[in-house]
Write a protein that holds these residues in place. Structure first.
Motif, short mmCIF file in Angstrom:
data_model
loop_
_atom_site.label_atom_id
_atom_site.label_comp_id
_atom_site.label_asym_id
_atom_site.label_seq_id
_atom_site.Cartn_x
_atom_site.Cartn_y
_atom_site.Cartn_z
N PRO A 188 33.95 33.79 50.61
CA PRO A 188 35.07 33.84 49.67
C PRO A 188 34.64 34.46 48.35
O PRO A 188 33.44 34.67 48.10
CB PRO A 188 35.40 32.36 49.48
N PRO A 189 35.59 34.78 47.47
CA PRO A 189 35.20 35.15 46.11
C PRO A 189 34.47 33.98 45.45
O PRO A 189 34.85 32.83 45.65
CB PRO A 189 36.55 35.44 45.43
N TYR A 190 33.43 34.29 44.66
CA TYR A 190 32.70 33.18 44.05
C TYR A 190 32.10 33.53 42.68
O TYR A 190 31.21 32.84 42.19
CB TYR A 190 31.59 32.67 44.98
N ILE A 191 32.60 34.58 42.04
CA ILE A 191 32.06 34.96 40.73
C ILE A 191 32.89 34.32 39.62
O ILE A 191 34.12 34.46 39.61
CB ILE A 191 32.05 36.48 40.57
N TRP A 213 36.48 37.36 41.94
CA TRP A 213 36.61 36.34 40.89
C TRP A 213 37.24 35.07 41.43
O TRP A 213 38.18 35.12 42.21
CB TRP A 213 37.42 36.90 39.73
N SER A 214 36.74 33.92 40.96
CA SER A 214 37.21 32.64 41.50
C SER A 214 37.14 31.52 40.48
O SER A 214 36.44 30.52 40.67
CB SER A 214 36.40 32.28 42.75
N GLY A 215 37.86 31.69 39.38
CA GLY A 215 37.98 30.62 38.40
C GLY A 215 36.81 30.53 37.44
O GLY A 215 35.87 31.32 37.48
N ASP A 216 36.86 29.55 36.58
CA ASP A 216 35.87 29.43 35.51
C ASP A 216 34.46 29.18 36.02
O ASP A 216 33.49 29.63 35.42
CB ASP A 216 36.27 28.29 34.55
N ASP A 217 34.33 28.44 37.13
CA ASP A 217 33.00 28.15 37.65
C ASP A 217 32.68 28.92 38.93
O ASP A 217 31.63 28.73 39.54
CB ASP A 217 32.81 26.66 37.87
N GLY A 218 33.61 29.77 39.37
CA GLY A 218 33.39 30.56 40.57
C GLY A 218 33.63 29.80 41.87
O GLY A 218 33.40 30.36 42.95
N LEU A 219 34.11 28.58 41.79
CA LEU A 219 34.22 27.74 42.99
C LEU A 219 35.66 27.39 43.37
O LEU A 219 35.87 26.55 44.26
CB LEU A 219 33.41 26.46 42.79
N ASP A 220 36.64 28.02 42.74
CA ASP A 220 38.02 27.70 43.10
C ASP A 220 38.29 27.97 44.58
O ASP A 220 38.89 27.14 45.28
CB ASP A 220 38.98 28.53 42.25
N ALA A 221 37.87 29.14 45.07
CA ALA A 221 38.09 29.46 46.49
C ALA A 221 37.26 28.56 47.40
O ALA A 221 37.71 28.18 48.49
CB ALA A 221 37.76 30.93 46.75
N MET A 222 36.07 28.19 46.96
CA MET A 222 35.22 27.28 47.75
C MET A 222 35.94 25.96 47.99
O MET A 222 35.88 25.39 49.10
CB MET A 222 33.90 27.05 47.02
N ARG A 223 36.63 25.47 46.99
CA ARG A 223 37.35 24.20 47.14
C ARG A 223 38.50 24.32 48.15
O ARG A 223 38.78 23.39 48.90
CB ARG A 223 37.86 23.73 45.78
N VAL A 224 39.14 25.48 48.17
CA VAL A 224 40.19 25.70 49.16
C VAL A 224 39.58 25.77 50.55
O VAL A 224 40.12 25.19 51.51
CB VAL A 224 40.98 26.99 48.84
N VAL A 225 38.46 26.47 50.69
CA VAL A 225 37.78 26.55 51.98
C VAL A 225 37.44 25.15 52.48
O VAL A 225 37.63 24.82 53.66
CB VAL A 225 36.50 27.41 51.89
#
Length: 279
Positions: A188-191, A213-225
């Motif tokens: 996923p995006p993670y920057i 790009w994935s939010g302030d800490d780069g982990l917004d998409a990770m949380r969705v995954v």
């Protein structure tokens, strides 16, 4: 007696100097690959190859574009990934060698299974899905991509493979597979949004923003995954997700509360690269 350099050798020397001055990370290899592309010969034959006027002009145009940090893969039209090759260009994320390790992990999870079900989230060019069906032909692979231009590249690369490719948001994808999946895999995006200056021009200026790009800490998409994988996987199923090398602790932390056997894996440069966990 001094050996007279061939025209190809002179071109390669000049191109390497140009790319070095431009800050390209691998100037020698890139100069060689571009000339291979123009001449249609393998690297082992480059120094003996003849170069005509139109070929020389075409090569110099490609070198100039590479010096302006256009991705090498866009210029040659494809990217190698494990034992397959995907076509890439403007509008799709160029698969990186580091992601081959994540794909290899997913393949190892299902290689000996009879009819494993695999889901790729954030499919991009479709490289991971293509590698899986190539190496595990009995796998039933499903993939989803949100960005329409990237989806079209994936559709081209996965045509005729049997992969079930869907256009849509991973957050609400594959409700028909809830609880029936063996492996979920994602790059996923993670920057983080504030990391603009640290990103190489090839990615920052040419990869789709949705893939970076994935939010302030780069982990917004990770949380969705994490949420989607928990819904899709059967008990005992596994998820693998790529992350930035600076997220070797924060990415696994997304999974620790609700998953078993949460582990982080390092890449060939010994940097944290992807997290895996068991449902």
């Amino acid at each position: 007696m001094t050996r007279v350099r061939t025209q190809a050798e002179k071109l390669l020397e000049g191109a390497t100097a140009t790319l070095t001055h431009a800050g390209v990370a691998s100037p020698v290899a890139d100069a060689q690959w571009l000339l291979c592309h123009v001449l249609g010969v393998p690297r082992a034959m480059l120094h003996r190859a003849s170069v005509g006027g139109p070929q020389r002009d075409a090569y110099l145009e490609l070198v100039d574009a590479r010096a302006r940090r256009f991705p090498l893969q866009h210029l040659v039209g494809s990217a190698a990934f494990r034992y397959v090759e995907v076509e890439v260009g403007p509008g799709v994320f160029v698969p990186r060698p580091e992601t081959e390790l994540l794909a290899g992990w997913a393949i190892d999870q299902v290689r000996d299974a009879e009819a494993p079900v695999v889901v790729e989230l954030c499919a991009g060019s479709g490289a991971i899905s293509l590698a899986i069906v190539h190496e595990v032909p009995q796998a039933r692979v499903h993939a989803v991509e949100l960005d329409l231009p990237a989806f079209e590249w994936a559709a081209h690369n996965l045509s005729g493979t049997g992969v079930d490719l869907r256009l849509g948001d991973m957050a609400d994808s594959f409700n028909d597979l809830d609880g029936a999946v063996d492996v979920v895999v994602a790059n996923p995006p993670y920057i983080p949004l504030d990391a603009w200056e640290s990103v190489a021009p090839e990615a920052r200026d040419h990869d789709p923003a949705l893939s970076l790009w994935s939010g302030d800490d780069g982990l917004d998409a990770m949380r969705v995954v994490e949420r989607v994988a928990r819904r899709l996987l059967r008990t005992g199923g596994v998820v693998g997700v790529e992350h930035a090398d600076a997220q070797g602790e924060s990415a696994p932390a997304v999974f620790v509360d609700r998953w078993h056997d949460v582990r982080d894996h390092r890449d060939l440069a010994d940097r944290p690269r992807f997290v895996t966990a068991t449902r």
